[in-house]
Scaffold this active site. Sequence first.
Site, PDB file in Angstrom:
ATOM      1  N   CYS A 115       0.811  -1.230   0.000  1.00 23.50           N
ATOM      2  CA  CYS A 115       0.000   0.000   0.000  1.00 23.50           C
ATOM      3  C   CYS A 115       0.842   1.276   0.000  1.00 23.50           C
ATOM      4  O   CYS A 115       0.308   2.372  -0.133  1.00 23.50           O
ATOM      5  CB  CYS A 115      -0.927   0.006   1.205  1.00 23.50           C
ATOM      6  SG  CYS A 115      -1.921  -1.486   1.313  1.00 23.50           S
ATOM      7  N   HIS A 246      -2.968   6.804   2.228  1.00 22.94           N
ATOM      8  CA  HIS A 246      -3.524   5.548   1.732  1.00 22.94           C
ATOM      9  C   HIS A 246      -4.883   5.341   2.408  1.00 22.94           C
ATOM     10  O   HIS A 246      -5.029   5.545   3.621  1.00 22.94           O
ATOM     11  CB  HIS A 246      -2.548   4.416   2.075  1.00 22.94           C
ATOM     12  CG  HIS A 246      -3.154   3.066   1.960  1.00 22.94           C
ATOM     13  ND1 HIS A 246      -3.866   2.672   0.846  1.00 22.94           N
ATOM     14  CD2 HIS A 246      -3.181   2.018   2.821  1.00 22.94           C
ATOM     15  CE1 HIS A 246      -4.297   1.431   1.029  1.00 22.94           C
ATOM     16  NE2 HIS A 246      -3.900   1.016   2.221  1.00 22.94           N
ATOM     17  N   ASN A 276     -10.278  -0.385   0.427  1.00 20.45           N
ATOM     18  CA  ASN A 276      -8.814  -0.314   0.381  1.00 20.45           C
ATOM     19  C   ASN A 276      -8.339  -0.893  -0.956  1.00 20.45           C
ATOM     20  O   ASN A 276      -8.421  -2.101  -1.174  1.00 20.45           O
ATOM     21  CB  ASN A 276      -8.257  -1.107   1.563  1.00 20.45           C
ATOM     22  CG  ASN A 276      -6.745  -1.119   1.610  1.00 20.45           C
ATOM     23  OD1 ASN A 276      -6.076  -0.798   0.629  1.00 20.45           O
ATOM     24  ND2 ASN A 276      -6.194  -1.513   2.744  1.00 20.45           N
TER      25      ASN A 276
HETATM   26  O1  UT7 Z   1      -3.584  -1.554   3.766  1.00 23.67           O
HETATM   27  C1  UT7 Z   1      -3.177  -2.267   4.892  1.00 23.67           C
HETATM   28  C2  UT7 Z   1      -4.122  -3.404   5.070  1.00 23.67           C
HETATM   29  N1  UT7 Z   1      -4.817  -3.566   6.292  1.00 23.67           N
HETATM   30  C3  UT7 Z   1      -5.423  -2.595   7.020  1.00 23.67           C
HETATM   31  O2  UT7 Z   1      -5.373  -1.433   6.735  1.00 23.67           O
HETATM   32  C4  UT7 Z   1      -6.205  -3.028   8.232  1.00 23.67           C
HETATM   33  C5  UT7 Z   1      -6.057  -2.099   9.414  1.00 23.67           C
HETATM   34  N2  UT7 Z   1      -6.945  -2.518  10.475  1.00 23.67           N
HETATM   35  C6  UT7 Z   1      -8.264  -2.201  10.493  1.00 23.67           C
HETATM   36  O3  UT7 Z   1      -8.721  -1.475   9.621  1.00 23.67           O
HETATM   37  C7  UT7 Z   1      -9.108  -2.708  11.623  1.00 23.67           C
HETATM   38  O4  UT7 Z   1      -8.275  -3.330  12.592  1.00 23.67           O
HETATM   39  C8  UT7 Z   1     -10.201  -3.709  11.159  1.00 23.67           C
HETATM   40  C9  UT7 Z   1     -11.265  -2.977  10.375  1.00 23.67           C
HETATM   41  C10 UT7 Z   1      -9.588  -4.805  10.309  1.00 23.67           C
HETATM   42  C11 UT7 Z   1     -10.869  -4.352  12.361  1.00 23.67           C
HETATM   43  O5  UT7 Z   1     -11.412  -3.358  13.209  1.00 23.67           O
HETATM   44  P1  UT7 Z   1     -11.164  -3.435  14.770  1.00 23.67           P
HETATM   45  O6  UT7 Z   1     -11.914  -2.338  15.377  1.00 23.67           O
HETATM   46  O7  UT7 Z   1      -9.680  -3.483  14.995  1.00 23.67           O
HETATM   47  O8  UT7 Z   1     -11.860  -4.788  15.151  1.00 23.67           O
HETATM   48  P2  UT7 Z   1     -11.236  -6.075  15.837  1.00 23.67           P
HETATM   49  O9  UT7 Z   1     -10.331  -6.801  14.922  1.00 23.67           O
HETATM   50  O10 UT7 Z   1     -10.714  -5.658  17.184  1.00 23.67           O
HETATM   51  O11 UT7 Z   1     -12.528  -6.933  16.054  1.00 23.67           O
HETATM   52  C12 UT7 Z   1     -13.589  -6.521  16.922  1.00 23.67           C
HETATM   53  C13 UT7 Z   1     -14.735  -7.512  16.785  1.00 23.67           C
HETATM   54  C14 UT7 Z   1     -14.277  -8.960  16.870  1.00 23.67           C
HETATM   55  O12 UT7 Z   1     -15.263  -9.691  17.570  1.00 23.67           O
HETATM   56  P3  UT7 Z   1     -15.041 -10.050  19.126  1.00 23.67           P
HETATM   57  O13 UT7 Z   1     -13.780 -10.827  19.192  1.00 23.67           O
HETATM   58  O14 UT7 Z   1     -14.959  -8.737  19.845  1.00 23.67           O
HETATM   59  O15 UT7 Z   1     -16.281 -10.828  19.439  1.00 23.67           O
HETATM   60  C15 UT7 Z   1     -14.276  -9.416  15.440  1.00 23.67           C
HETATM   61  O16 UT7 Z   1     -14.479 -10.799  15.308  1.00 23.67           O
HETATM   62  O17 UT7 Z   1     -15.352  -7.377  15.527  1.00 23.67           O
HETATM   63  C16 UT7 Z   1     -15.459  -8.651  14.900  1.00 23.67           C
HETATM   64  N3  UT7 Z   1     -15.413  -8.468  13.464  1.00 23.67           N
HETATM   65  C17 UT7 Z   1     -16.508  -8.264  12.716  1.00 23.67           C
HETATM   66  N4  UT7 Z   1     -17.805  -8.180  13.016  1.00 23.67           N
HETATM   67  C18 UT7 Z   1     -18.663  -7.939  12.010  1.00 23.67           C
HETATM   68  C19 UT7 Z   1     -14.328  -8.467  12.658  1.00 23.67           C
HETATM   69  N5  UT7 Z   1     -14.692  -8.261  11.395  1.00 23.67           N
HETATM   70  C20 UT7 Z   1     -16.040  -8.128  11.393  1.00 23.67           C
HETATM   71  C21 UT7 Z   1     -16.987  -7.904  10.382  1.00 23.67           C
HETATM   72  N6  UT7 Z   1     -18.285  -7.822  10.733  1.00 23.67           N
HETATM   73  N7  UT7 Z   1     -16.642  -7.764   9.083  1.00 23.67           N
END
Ligand code: UT7
Length: 319
Positions: A115, A246, A276
């Site tokens: 990215c 980005h 993204n």
């Molecule tokens: O270009 C570089 C590539 N990558 C990135 O830029 C990713 C950067 N990271 C992010 O954007 C965020 O970390 C995410 C959007 C991927 C995740 O957001 P978050 O606020 O960090 O969520 P999390 O991973 O802490 O997950 C919180 C909860 C989890 O459930 P529990 O364990 O609290 O029960 C996940 O399982 O949200 C759940 N979850 C979802 N729920 C509904 C994860 N993905 C989803 C989803 N829909 N799509």
Amino acid sequence: MSGLKILGAGYSVPDKVLTNQDLEHMVDTNDEWIVTRTGIRERRIAEKENTSVLGFRAAQWAMQDAGITKEQIGAIIVATSTPDDFQPSTACRIHQLMEFDQNQAVMAFDINVACTGFPYALAIANGLLATAMPDRHILVIGAEVMSKFVDYTDRNTCVLFGDGAGAVVVCRDTEREFYSYLSAKGDDEAFRIPGAPFAGQEEPSLIRMDGRSIFKFAVSTIPVCVGNVLEQAGLSTHDISYIVTHQANQRIITAAAKKMDLPIEKFFMNIEKYGNTSAASIPIALTEMKRQGLLRRGDRLVMVGFGSGLTLGAVLLEW
Ligand code: UT7
């Protein structure tokens, strides 16, 4: 003395729209979660267009916008981590689609900086213009078909990515400032797309990601990158019209803005429409800014990338 001018910009995205509602039927997710956690409402998905085709179309628009012909091109640099093939490069495929005269010298190569590819590619173009080809124009393209590597059973990642390409035409201009800060840190766990396995081993080429660690890295990296180019230029954030990061997550950009004590209006965002798109996100954003009339001669922009590698980087330039 180095320095470059962006003469024109263009982008191309596939027609197929994948909405959050569509994803609700594919994995256990919902529109509200995706919008509040990422800012994404929809993304484009390539059905037939490969990375080179999207990159070629973006390049055509950029050249039309710049008002130049292909005879003026001296190099094609493509930032991509999702090339059509390992070989030939996507840049060579775009070269082929452009049907250059065989006697015209045109460098063509890809860089894989995930990215962060677009700021790296602009800095490389700046170097080439300052040394090897001061009188030529360079096509700098960010192009990705991320969907080929998305695991559409993994809700943690499949909601994030989209396909597309953005391109700019640049030429040398020593009157305009150009500063860059580019770096990398070894970390193969945070974001990975496995390559071809050795015989007898199996690992699907699908995105594996530790979202939280990338999130933290991005929020701390954006201020570092911006601060570095500003320091080199002897400027402050007041001298900058826009910071174009980005487009990975709206919350990353909002958190970085807060950390830097800057109004969010200084950060252009279009993530809600495309998700993204990795190396394509900054040139797509830039093209939309140009088309919306947001950029005026003399405006200073900082473009910031962060991503797999881990890689990070920014360029500061004058519009
Ligand atoms: O270009 C570089 C590539 N990558 C990135 O830029 C990713 C950067 N990271 C992010 O954007 C965020 O970390 C995410 C959007 C991927 C995740 O957001 P978050 O606020 O960090 O969520 P999390 O991973 O802490 O997950 C919180 C909860 C989890 O459930 P529990 O364990 O609290 O029960 C996940 O399982 O949200 C759940 N979850 C979802 N729920 C509904 C994860 N993905 C989803 C989803 N829909 N799509």
